[in-house]
Design an enzyme around this catalytic site. Structure first.
Site: not given
Lengths: 199, 369
Positions: B134, B264, B298
Site C-alpha cells: 500500500c 495513511h 483505500h
C-alpha cells in the site's frame, strides 16, 4: 570492489562463494528446502514463508552468515532492492485456487499475494529497518535498476542486497549481489548485468 | 546530485468520488462519502469505492481503462517530445489480478501493466513498475523524483492504479480488516478499512515551464521497514518513524516546519494506532493530521498519489480537509487528527503510506501558492 559477494539459484542448484549445491529431486518447494537445509541455518520461519520470500531468504543468507559480505555492516543502513517478473504469482495462484474451488479466502494465503512481502521477510530475518523497493520487470536489467540504486544511496543506505528472483509453478530462479554503495558507480552496472546473464 | 527544484503538476485522478483534483476537492468540501455497498463482487455485499463505469474509456481490461483515463489526459497536457528525457513510473499492488481470476495467470504479470502504459506514452525507455504494497504510490513518487535528482531524467510521469476485485476484497475480509460501515480513520470506534479503486497521475519536471499547473515542489522522501511483522504494523511505529525522520533529515527540516500531515489512515485499529505513535515520536503531535479514505476508500497502489494530489491542492488554498468518519478521536499516540476542515498558514505537507510487509514511505512536498 563494489559487488562484495553474489549468489545464484536455478531450480535446485544454489551457488555461493564458488560453492555449488545441486538437488534435482522433488518439486520446486522441495528443491528450495534442500538448498536451504544445506546451509544449516536454524530459522523455522523459512519453511512457513511463501515461495518468493523463501527464494530471497536463501539468496541473501550467505551475505549475513559469519564472515559474510554484510555480516559486519550496520543493518540500519542495509537497503533492499528486489526485481522480479512473476512476483507473487505463485502465491496469487494458490490463494485464487482456494477462493475459486472452496469459496474460502485464506488470510494466510492472501498476505503473501504481494511481491514486496519478500522484502518484509528479509527485513525481519536480518533486522533491516532501512529503505527498500520492489520493481517489476520482464527480465533482469541492471540499467533499469540504476535509479533505484541511486535512490537507496540518497536515503543513506551504505550497502544493499540487490537482485532478481522469479518463481512460478515448477520454476524458481535468482541472482543476488551484496553491494557496497560508497564505491558504487554506474560503471559497475555491467558487472551486475553479467551476474544476471550468467544465471 | 542536482540541487535544482523539482516541480510537480499536471495532476489527474479518478476515483469513486469523481474525476479531477478540483472536483475531488469540491466534493470533499461540500459532499459526503462515495463509498457504497457494492453488490455482485463478493459473496456478501461490502462497502467499497467503485468508479462509475461511464467515467472510464472503453476497453477490454478494467485496470487498463483506469490507467487510460488519467494517462490520455496527462499526455494531452504534456505532449512529450522524442528528444526529451522522460521516465515513466507505474505503481500498483495487484495490476490486472482480474486476469488471474479469469484463469489467465500470465496476463496478470505486473510488468504488463507497465508495458501498456509505456505504449500509451510512446516512450522508448523501460518503465519502472513499483510494487511496495500500500506504499506503492508514495514509493513510486519518491523514486521518480530521486531519478530526476540523480540527473538520469529531466521529467517523469508517475501513475498509480488499482481496480476493485473479489480477490482483494475477500482477502481483506478474511483478515477482518474491513469495517461494516464506511471507514472511520483515527476514530475511537473504527473497525477496519474500506477498499476503493482509483487511478492518479502527476508529471514531475526540473523545468517548471514544461508542465501545466504546477501544484507543488518536491522536497524529500524516504522509505523504511518495520522489520517486525508481515501483516501487522510495528506497535511502536519503528519503520514510519525512520521514514519520516529520514525525510526530514534529507530536507534539513524540523518537525515544526510541517504544516500538515496526510496520513495513511486506513481505519484499521492497528494502522491508525501505529501512525499516531510514530507521529508523536517524530514531534508531529500538533500538526493538523487527516486521512482521506473515508471519501473514496483505500485505493491501494493509487492511494499515495491520489491522497497527495488532493492534500496538496487543499494546502494550496490554505486548508487541511477533515477526516471523514472521525467524530471521536481514539488513538494511543497524541496527534491532532481533525474532524473539521481547518485553515493552516504553512505550505509544507508530509504524506505517509504504510503497507503489508512492514514498509513505510514518507514524502515532503511544498504546496505551490
Amino acid at each position: 570492489m563494489s559487488i562484495l559477494a553474489s549468489t545464484a539459484y536455478h531450480d535446485g542448484a544454489f551457488t555461493s562463494a564458488g560453492v555449488r549445491f545441486a538437488c534435482v529431486d522433488g518439486d520446486a518447494d522441495q528443491r528450495l528446502a534442500a538448498a536451504w537445509n544445506q546451509l544449516r541455518i536454524d530459522y523455522p520461519r523459512f519453511h512457513r514463508a511463501d515461495r518468493l520470500s523463501r527464494l530471497l531468504l536463501l539468496s541473501a543468507a550467505p551475505f549475513f552468515e559469519a564472515n559474510g559480505a554484510l555480516a559486519a555492516c550496520d543493518p540500519e543502513t542495509i537497503g533492499m532492492l528486489l526485481c522480479t517478473c512473476t512476483g507473487s504469482m505463485e502465491s496469487d495462484a494458490r490463494y485464487q485456487a482456494l477462493l475459486r474451488d472452496e469459496g474460502v479466502a485464506s488470510p494466510a494465503l492472501f498476505v503473501p499475494t504481494l511481491p514486496s512481502i519478500a522484502l518484509g521477510e528479509l527485513s525481519i530475518r536480518h533486522g533491516l529497518h532501512g529503505s527498500g523497493v520492489c520493481l517489476m520487470m520482464p527480465a533482469p536489467s541492471a540499467s533499469a535498476l540504476a535509479p533505484a540504486i541511486g535512490m537507496l544511496k540518497q536515503q543513506g543506505m551504505r550497502h544493499i542486497v540487490c537482485g532478481w528472483a522469479d518463481t512460478f509453478a515448477s520454476h524458481a530462479r535468482s541472482a543476488f549481489a551484496a553491494i557496497a554503495l560508497e564505491t558504487w558507480a554506474d560503471t559497475h552496472l555491467n558487472q551486475l548485468q553479467s551476474l544476471f546473464d550468467e544465471h | 546530485m542536482s540541487g535544482a527544484p523539482i516541480w510537480i503538476g499536471a495532476a489527474h485522478c479518478v476515483s469513486a468520488l469523481g474525476e479531477g483534483p478540483r472536483f475531488h476537492l469540491q466534493r470533499m468540501r461540500d459532499g459526503g462519502t462515495a463509498l457504497r455497498t457494492v453488490p455482485g463482487l463478493t459473496a456478501k455485499p461490502m462497502f467499497a469505492g467503485l468508479i462509475p463505469d461511464e467515467l472510464l474509456p472503453a476497453g477490454p481490461r478494467r485496470i487498463q481503462r483506469l490507467l487510460d483515463r488519467c494517462l490520455l489526459e496527462l499526455l494531452d497536457d504534456l505532449k512529450p517530445r522524442p528528444h526529451e528525457r522522460w521516465l515513466l513510473v507505474v505503481a500498483t499492488t495487484k495490476g490486472d489480478i482480474a486476469a488471474m481470476e479469469q484463469g489467465d495467470a500470465a496476463a496478470s504479470a505486473l510488468p504488463l501493466l507497465g508495458e501498456h502504459a509505456r505504449q500509451r506514452c510512446g516512450f522508448g525507455a523501460q518503465p519502472l513498475v513499483v510494487s511496495l504494497a500500500c506504499a506503492s504510490g508514495t514509493a513510486a513518487f519518491i523514486l521518480a523524483c530521486s531519478a530526476i535528482e540523480q540527473d538520469r531524467y529531466d521529467h517523469a510521469i508517475v501513475i498509480g492504479a488499482d481496480a476493485l476485485s473479489r480477490f482483494v476484497l475477500e482477502g481483506f475480509a478474511s483478515l477482518y480488516a474491513l469495517d461494516a460501515v464506511p471507514c472511520r480513520p483515527f476514530d475511537a470506534h473504527r473497525a477496519g478499512t474500506t477498499l476503493g479503486e482509483a487511478c492518479a497521475a502527476v508529471a514531475i519536471s526540473r523545468d517548471r515551464d514544461r508542465i501545466p499547473e504546477v501544484i507543488g515542489r518536491w522536497v524529500a522522501g524516504s522509505i523504511a521497514h518495520d522489520a517486525n511483522h508481515i501483516s501487522g504494523p510495528s506497535r511502536t511505529g519503528e519503520g514510519l518513524l525512520r521514514a519520516v525522520q529520514n525525510a526530514l533529515r534529507i530536507a534539513d527540516l524540523r518537525a515544526s516546519d510541517i504544516a500538515a500531515v496526510n496520513a495513511h489512515g486506513t481505519g484499521t485499529a492497528y494502522n491508525d494506532a501505529m501512525e499516531s505513535i510514530a507521529f508523536e515520536r517524530c514531534g508531529l503531535s500538533d500538526a493538523p493530521l487527516s486521512g482521506y479514505k473515508g471519501w473514496f476508500g483505500h485505493t491501494l497502489g493509487a492511494a499515495g498519489l491520489l491522497e497527495t494530489i488532493v492534500a496538496v491542492q487543499a494546502l494550496r488554498e490554505g486548508t487541511v480537509l477533515r477526516t471523514l468518519g472521525l467524530s471521536e478521536p481514539g488513538v494511543p499516540g497524541r496527534v491532532n487528527a481533525i474532524s473539521a476542515d481547518a485553515a493552516v498558514p504553512g505550505r509544507m505537507l508530509l504524506k505517509t503510506s504504510s503497507g503489508f510487509g512492514g514498509c513505510n514511505a514518507a514524502v515532503i512536498i511544498e504546496a505551490e501558492s
